[in-house]
Scaffold this motif. Sequence first.
Motif, short mmCIF file in Angstrom:
data_model
loop_
_atom_site.label_atom_id
_atom_site.label_comp_id
_atom_site.label_asym_id
_atom_site.label_seq_id
_atom_site.Cartn_x
_atom_site.Cartn_y
_atom_site.Cartn_z
N LEU A 4 60.46 59.23 10.87
CA LEU A 4 60.30 60.21 9.87
C LEU A 4 60.33 59.29 8.56
O LEU A 4 59.71 59.35 7.63
CB LEU A 4 61.00 61.45 9.82
N GLY A 5 61.59 58.42 8.55
CA GLY A 5 61.70 57.62 7.45
C GLY A 5 60.61 56.50 7.21
O GLY A 5 60.12 56.14 6.10
N ASP A 6 60.13 56.08 8.51
CA ASP A 6 59.05 54.92 8.44
C ASP A 6 57.82 55.69 7.92
O ASP A 6 56.96 54.99 7.07
CB ASP A 6 58.58 54.35 9.44
N ALA A 8 57.66 58.20 5.81
CA ALA A 8 57.93 58.51 4.36
C ALA A 8 57.69 57.32 3.66
O ALA A 8 56.86 57.60 2.43
CB ALA A 8 59.16 59.22 4.09
N ASN A 9 58.08 56.23 4.07
CA ASN A 9 57.95 55.15 3.38
C ASN A 9 56.62 54.55 3.30
O ASN A 9 55.72 54.13 2.43
CB ASN A 9 58.64 53.85 3.92
N LYS A 10 55.70 54.66 4.35
CA LYS A 10 54.23 54.47 4.34
C LYS A 10 53.72 55.25 3.41
O LYS A 10 52.78 55.02 2.61
CB LYS A 10 53.78 54.66 5.77
N ALA A 11 53.94 56.80 3.37
CA ALA A 11 53.28 57.54 2.52
C ALA A 11 53.48 57.29 1.04
O ALA A 11 52.81 57.20 0.01
CB ALA A 11 53.89 58.94 2.54
N LYS A 12 54.90 56.71 0.68
CA LYS A 12 55.17 56.32 -0.67
C LYS A 12 54.47 55.20 -1.02
O LYS A 12 53.85 54.94 -2.27
CB LYS A 12 56.54 56.13 -0.62
#
Length: 65
Positions: A4-6, A8-12
């Motif tokens: 999930l964190g990965d 979120a970082n890709k989306a950002k």
Amino acid sequence: MGKLGDMANKAKEMAKAHPDQADKGVDGVERMVDERTGDKYDAQTDKAADAVHRSYGGGGEVTDR
């Protein structure tokens, strides 16, 4: 970091690369929530959208609604 964190970082990172498209998406979601709730939570959705825009350096309101 978890999946999930990965994600979120890709989306950002994608939002930073394409802020105009991200702005349209964020504003569209805000508008949809406001419509479905009868603007009951308008102040909260405005605040949340502003926070999301700031997170990737977006420009804020999109004028072609």
